[in-house]
Design a protein around this motif. Structure first.
Motif, short mmCIF file in Angstrom:
data_model
loop_
_atom_site.label_atom_id
_atom_site.label_comp_id
_atom_site.label_asym_id
_atom_site.label_seq_id
_atom_site.Cartn_x
_atom_site.Cartn_y
_atom_site.Cartn_z
N HIS A 184 -1.80 2.35 8.55
CA HIS A 184 -0.42 2.87 8.66
C HIS A 184 -0.14 3.88 7.56
CE1 HIS A 184 0.12 -0.30 11.60
NE2 HIS A 184 -0.28 -1.19 10.69
N ALA A 185 -1.14 4.72 7.32
CA ALA A 185 -1.05 5.71 6.25
C ALA A 185 -0.49 7.03 6.78
CB ALA A 185 -2.43 5.94 5.64
N ARG A 186 -0.04 7.88 5.86
CA ARG A 186 0.48 9.21 6.21
C ARG A 186 -0.66 10.21 6.41
NH1 ARG A 186 3.20 7.58 1.86
NH2 ARG A 186 2.19 9.11 0.51
N ASN A 187 -1.72 10.04 5.66
CA ASN A 187 -2.86 10.95 5.73
C ASN A 187 -4.08 10.22 5.17
OD1 ASN A 187 -2.64 11.09 2.83
ND2 ASN A 187 -1.04 12.63 3.11
N ARG A 188 -5.20 10.93 5.08
CA ARG A 188 -6.41 10.24 4.65
C ARG A 188 -6.36 9.83 3.18
NH1 ARG A 188 -11.63 14.24 4.49
NH2 ARG A 188 -11.03 15.47 2.68
N ALA A 189 -5.71 10.63 2.33
CA ALA A 189 -5.60 10.24 0.91
C ALA A 189 -4.78 8.96 0.78
CB ALA A 189 -4.96 11.37 0.11
N ASP A 190 -3.74 8.84 1.60
CA ASP A 190 -2.90 7.65 1.60
C ASP A 190 -3.70 6.45 2.13
OD1 ASP A 190 -0.42 6.38 1.09
OD2 ASP A 190 0.15 6.53 3.21
#
Length: 201
Positions: A184-190
């Motif tokens: 449930h992340a915003r992007n891959r870094a998240d």
């Protein structure tokens, strides 16, 4: 007398643990190592009954060292003692064959008690961490997704990850997309941050 091996890369912490355990009449520290890849040989040479392992060590992390020790010397009990009280680490430690999982800010008496209890065949888990692990749930990532996220954690491009892991760029993109969705992340870094914070990486 319970013979204990300490595996901890920070010398000051290792020596403090040895001093604390040395105060117990029935516990003796018989070996100390600073690297995870030295654990099995040190247990074999010292005849340690219990191995006390940190998670983050050079050579091999404590979870991999625990799994190797369980295979090589199944009679030795394993206590994971770590600063990182992450639910994913607890699950991975139990899967690796650990008998106990404690965080370093636990009272010293609790550590000595855990050493005695695992030798009796009991399993000892920090109760707060156990509750958190149950609420967080199981690691949703596959082994290959974890590999991709680890490779992505340094800021590598899709092309670089594909080359490193010998995958197609499309497969890498699919895995990254799956990781983002599952965490449930915003992007891959998240996604990397969430997976790391939960001890899944």
């Amino acid at each position: 007398m319970i013979n204990v091996l300490l595996a901890e890369d920070q010398a000051m912490v290792r020596e403090a643990l040895a001093a604390l355990l040395g105060l117990e009449e029935d516990i003796r520290v018989v070996a100390q190592v600073a690297r995870g890849d030295e654990v099995v040989e040190a247990v074999r040479a010292s005849g340690a009954d219990v191995a006390l392992l940190d998670i983050e060590m050079p050579g091999r992390d404590g979870l991999a060292a625990a799994a190797e020790l369980r295979r090589a010397l199944p009679g030795c009990r394993i206590v994971i003692l770590t600063t990182f009280g992450r639910p994913g680490y607890l699950r991975r430690a139990m899967e690796a064959g650990a008998d106990a999982f404690l965080v370093k800010d636990a009272p010293a008496a609790q550590l000595a008690d855990a050493v005695r209890r695992v030798l009796r065949g009991e399993r000892v888990i920090d109760p707060t961490l156990a509750a958190t692990a149950l609420s967080v749930g199981a690691d949703p990532l596959t082994e290959r997704e974890r590999d991709v996220l680890r490779a992505a954690s340094g800021g590598s491009t899709v092309s670089e990850i594909a080359t490193l892991l010998r995958l197609s760029e499309g497969t890498v993109r699919n895995h990254l997309s799956s990781c983002i969705g599952k965490t449930h992340a915003r992007n891959r870094a998240d996604a990397v941050r969430i997976a790391h914070d939960n001890g899944w990486l």
